[in-house]
Enzyme design. Structure first.
Site, PDB file in Angstrom:
ATOM      1  N   ARG A  24       0.457  -1.954   9.506  1.00 24.25           N
ATOM      2  CA  ARG A  24      -0.477  -2.797   8.760  1.00 24.25           C
ATOM      3  C   ARG A  24      -1.643  -3.190   9.648  1.00 24.25           C
ATOM      4  NH1 ARG A  24       0.367  -8.173   5.010  1.00 24.25           N
ATOM      5  NH2 ARG A  24      -1.845  -8.415   4.558  1.00 24.25           N
ATOM      6  N   ARG A  34      -1.889  -2.511   1.002  1.00 17.15           N
ATOM      7  CA  ARG A  34      -1.347  -2.573   2.363  1.00 17.15           C
ATOM      8  C   ARG A  34      -0.004  -1.869   2.405  1.00 17.15           C
ATOM      9  NH1 ARG A  34      -2.563  -7.536   0.212  1.00 17.15           N
ATOM     10  NH2 ARG A  34      -0.823  -8.730  -0.541  1.00 17.15           N
ATOM     11  N   ASP A  37       3.895  -6.111   3.439  1.00 18.23           N
ATOM     12  CA  ASP A  37       3.461  -7.498   3.381  1.00 18.23           C
ATOM     13  C   ASP A  37       4.706  -8.370   3.490  1.00 18.23           C
ATOM     14  OD1 ASP A  37       1.930  -9.798   3.041  1.00 18.23           O
ATOM     15  OD2 ASP A  37       1.999  -9.679   0.857  1.00 18.23           O
ATOM     16  N   ASP A  39       6.197 -12.096   3.910  1.00 12.12           N
ATOM     17  CA  ASP A  39       5.838 -13.495   3.726  1.00 12.12           C
ATOM     18  C   ASP A  39       7.060 -14.374   3.891  1.00 12.12           C
ATOM     19  OD1 ASP A  39       3.068 -13.303   3.027  1.00 12.12           O
ATOM     20  OD2 ASP A  39       3.640 -12.618   1.031  1.00 12.12           O
TER      21      ASP A  39
END
Length: 117
Positions: A24, A34, A37, A39
């Site tokens: 990334r 992307r 990801d 989180d």
């Protein structure tokens, strides 16, 4: 879902390092496509609102694609319980999910690296 002794910002730094290792671009377009990801959706007992990190994730309650797998792991989790004064304070993941079931979500196979031993 995981257990860790890392503090929230340390965990975020580790997640960002993993994203970079997997390709990334940290300078990529915000909200653009992307490769990965990662989180922090919630940390039990944590309510944090800082410029570079908000826990629980500020849009968690709006996203079926995040709530559905979280509900499979921890249906009774109350991500907002530590956030005094938050109107969602007593809301479980399952209850939040019920409010966004109209969103279309399709489960697909993961990328090749997801099947690592």
């Amino acid at each position: 879902m995981l257990e860790t002794d890392l503090r929230p910002k340390e965990l975020l730094a580790e997640l960002k390092a993993i994203e970079r290792e997997l390709g990334r671009d940290p300078n990529g377009v915000r909200y653009g496509p992307r490769l990965i990801d990662l989180d922090i959706l919630a940390i039990e007992g944590v309510c944090l609102d800082e410029p570079d990190l908000v826990i629980p994730h500020p849009r968690l309650h709006e996203r079926r694609f995040a709530l559905e797998p979280l509900a499979e792991l921890a249906p009774d989790l109350k991500p907002w319980a530590a956030c005094m004064g938050d109107p969602r304070q007593d809301l479980t993941v399952t209850q939040a999910l019920a409010a966004v079931m109209d969103q279309r979500v399709e489960r697909i196979a993961g990328p090749e690296w997801a099947a690592r031993d």
